[in-house]
Design a protein around this motif. Sequence first.
Motif, mmCIF file in Angstrom:
data_model
loop_
_atom_site.group_PDB
_atom_site.id
_atom_site.type_symbol
_atom_site.label_atom_id
_atom_site.label_comp_id
_atom_site.label_asym_id
_atom_site.label_seq_id
_atom_site.Cartn_x
_atom_site.Cartn_y
_atom_site.Cartn_z
ATOM 1 N N MET A 107 0.650 -1.128 -0.061
ATOM 2 C CA MET A 107 0.063 -0.064 0.124
ATOM 3 C C MET A 107 0.968 1.328 0.159
ATOM 4 S SD MET A 107 -2.826 -0.945 3.044
ATOM 5 C CE MET A 107 -3.530 0.494 2.699
ATOM 6 N N ALA A 108 0.582 2.327 -0.790
ATOM 7 C CA ALA A 108 1.411 3.422 -1.036
ATOM 8 C C ALA A 108 0.639 4.710 -1.027
ATOM 9 C CB ALA A 108 2.323 3.331 -2.123
ATOM 10 N N GLY A 109 1.237 5.686 -0.505
ATOM 11 C CA GLY A 109 0.480 6.975 -0.730
ATOM 12 C C GLY A 109 1.460 8.064 -0.964
ATOM 13 N N ALA A 110 1.141 9.313 -0.662
ATOM 14 C CA ALA A 110 1.843 10.559 -1.342
ATOM 15 C C ALA A 110 3.285 10.519 -0.701
ATOM 16 C CB ALA A 110 1.194 11.776 -0.797
ATOM 17 N N GLY A 111 3.485 9.937 0.438
ATOM 18 C CA GLY A 111 4.873 9.906 1.153
ATOM 19 C C GLY A 111 5.712 9.313 0.292
ATOM 20 N N ARG A 164 0.526 -7.573 -5.364
ATOM 21 C CA ARG A 164 -0.205 -6.609 -5.791
ATOM 22 C C ARG A 164 0.230 -5.189 -5.099
ATOM 23 N NH1 ARG A 164 -3.166 -9.167 -9.479
ATOM 24 N NH2 ARG A 164 -4.325 -10.071 -7.847
ATOM 25 N N MET A 165 0.142 -4.114 -5.606
ATOM 26 C CA MET A 165 0.458 -2.852 -5.340
ATOM 27 C C MET A 165 -0.604 -2.072 -5.521
ATOM 28 S SD MET A 165 3.338 0.102 -6.239
ATOM 29 C CE MET A 165 3.418 1.366 -4.933
ATOM 30 N N TYR A 166 -1.198 -1.464 -4.346
ATOM 31 C CA TYR A 166 -2.282 -0.436 -4.268
ATOM 32 C C TYR A 166 -1.640 0.905 -3.789
ATOM 33 C CZ TYR A 166 -5.538 -4.525 -4.200
ATOM 34 O OH TYR A 166 -6.021 -5.627 -4.405
ATOM 35 N N THR A 167 -2.028 2.112 -4.761
ATOM 36 C CA THR A 167 -1.349 3.093 -4.686
ATOM 37 C C THR A 167 -2.539 4.339 -4.706
ATOM 38 O OG1 THR A 167 0.048 4.730 -5.454
ATOM 39 C CG2 THR A 167 -1.048 3.443 -7.079
ATOM 40 N N GLN A 168 -2.417 5.214 -3.623
ATOM 41 C CA GLN A 168 -3.428 6.190 -3.790
ATOM 42 C C GLN A 168 -2.868 7.360 -4.595
ATOM 43 O OE1 GLN A 168 -2.777 6.780 0.664
ATOM 44 N NE2 GLN A 168 -4.821 7.306 0.714
ATOM 45 N N ASN A 169 -1.663 7.346 -5.191
ATOM 46 C CA ASN A 169 -1.060 8.360 -6.051
ATOM 47 C C ASN A 169 -1.496 8.523 -7.317
ATOM 48 O OD1 ASN A 169 0.679 9.150 -3.860
ATOM 49 N ND2 ASN A 169 1.941 7.468 -4.270
ATOM 50 N N ILE A 170 -1.822 9.535 -8.230
ATOM 51 C CA ILE A 170 -2.290 9.666 -9.283
ATOM 52 C C ILE A 170 -1.168 10.179 -10.282
ATOM 53 C CG2 ILE A 170 -4.618 10.299 -8.736
ATOM 54 C CD1 ILE A 170 -3.818 13.182 -9.213
ATOM 55 N N ASP A 171 0.337 10.078 -9.768
ATOM 56 C CA ASP A 171 1.357 10.832 -10.726
ATOM 57 C C ASP A 171 1.910 9.634 -11.702
ATOM 58 O OD1 ASP A 171 2.876 9.019 -8.952
ATOM 59 O OD2 ASP A 171 2.800 10.636 -7.300
ATOM 60 N N VAL A 180 3.470 -0.934 4.015
ATOM 61 C CA VAL A 180 2.801 0.008 4.047
ATOM 62 C C VAL A 180 3.729 1.132 3.872
ATOM 63 C CG1 VAL A 180 1.051 1.808 4.959
ATOM 64 C CG2 VAL A 180 0.695 -0.674 5.176
ATOM 65 N N LEU A 181 3.566 1.939 2.744
ATOM 66 C CA LEU A 181 4.898 3.011 2.501
ATOM 67 C C LEU A 181 4.355 4.303 2.310
ATOM 68 C CD1 LEU A 181 6.664 1.165 -0.592
ATOM 69 C CD2 LEU A 181 7.502 1.400 1.627
ATOM 70 N N GLY A 182 4.360 5.530 3.069
ATOM 71 C CA GLY A 182 4.233 6.694 2.841
ATOM 72 C C GLY A 182 2.679 7.206 2.703
ATOM 73 N N PRO A 205 -12.291 4.197 1.067
ATOM 74 C CA PRO A 205 -11.777 2.839 1.635
ATOM 75 C C PRO A 205 -10.395 2.321 1.640
ATOM 76 C CG PRO A 205 -12.977 2.638 -0.597
ATOM 77 C CD PRO A 205 -12.965 4.155 -0.224
ATOM 78 N N PHE A 206 -9.705 3.214 0.797
ATOM 79 C CA PHE A 206 -8.223 2.666 0.650
ATOM 80 C C PHE A 206 -7.352 2.227 1.893
ATOM 81 C CE2 PHE A 206 -3.845 3.202 0.441
ATOM 82 C CZ PHE A 206 -3.276 2.475 -1.046
ATOM 83 N N ALA A 207 -7.776 3.086 3.178
ATOM 84 C CA ALA A 207 -7.137 2.809 4.242
ATOM 85 C C ALA A 207 -7.399 1.431 4.841
ATOM 86 C CB ALA A 207 -7.509 3.872 5.294
ATOM 87 N N SER A 208 -8.735 0.944 4.668
ATOM 88 C CA SER A 208 -9.218 -0.246 5.303
ATOM 89 C C SER A 208 -8.531 -1.466 4.717
ATOM 90 C CB SER A 208 -10.721 -0.538 4.853
ATOM 91 O OG SER A 208 -10.854 -0.605 3.497
#
Length: 304
Positions: A56-60, A138-145, A230-232, A239-242
């Motif tokens: 799981m990855a986010g903006a960080g 699998r990689m789940y990302t919140q990022n749109i970049d 979990v990265l950044g 629901p991503f955080a769930s």
Amino acid sequence: MHVSYINLLAAAICRSGSWRSIGIRATSYRGLCNSPDSFEKISTIIRDKCENVVVMAGAGLSTPSGIPDFRSPKTGLYHNLQKYKLPYPEAIFDVQYFIDNPMPFITLAQELYPGEKYRPNLGHYFVRLLHEKGKLLRMYTQNIDGLERLSGIPGEKLIEAHGSFSTASCIVCGDKHDPEAVKKTILAGKVHLCSCKGYVKPDIVFFGEQLPGKFWLHNLDAIAADLLIVLGTSLEVHPFASICDAVPYRTPRILINREVVGSLGLRDLDHVLVGDIIENINKLAQEMGWLDDLIALQKDNENA
């Protein structure tokens, strides 16, 4: 500390689902963060014990590439759009506001279009290396970049939970459009028009829009995973955080982040590395004996 107090404290944490909500951190309760043997333990888990890793990855994860996060005062992307006098920061991702005034989103898209200004960093290539080693489920990302795609993580292994620039659609009739043509129009500072006269935008998930259907694979992936990394991410957007709490209790979870977030640190098999993400990934790869592979992978991809 009296045993009954410990039990009450644990119960409060379980009910709240968060260390923060009761004003403590996992570090003060278990001392899990960056312990002397953390890197050795984590490297053993990843290298020797796991074959189905969910990330799981986010903006960080993207900020080391130079991309500002959204909310930081004075430097965040929302702050940089103040000249448009948004009624509220999140309006930039509101479909109705986009119809009324598309230029704030066009400006943001010009900044974030994959491959134009920013490049993947060592963290992205670490996930790519997990794939190369046959370990990434699998990689789940919140990022749109789009930096995950640019690092070479295959599409079938990647779930861009909040959409991406790789496809584009009309917001009125839903017709698909050539993403390269849409990109060219947006980089010229204009809005791409559909034959129905509706605006076309990259398939970034706006507020009120449905998440990509593939996102719901996490219900199966969480069960199949033998490790969660979990990265950044702040784990504040659902629901991503769930996904973090959906993996079984006995599945190891590793957090590599600036700070402790969510319920990480609460379970017996949790491991936490706080501080600079790239620095910790570098140390971890070195402990695993993967550092040379990681650097070579980044170099080869950048030179391709």
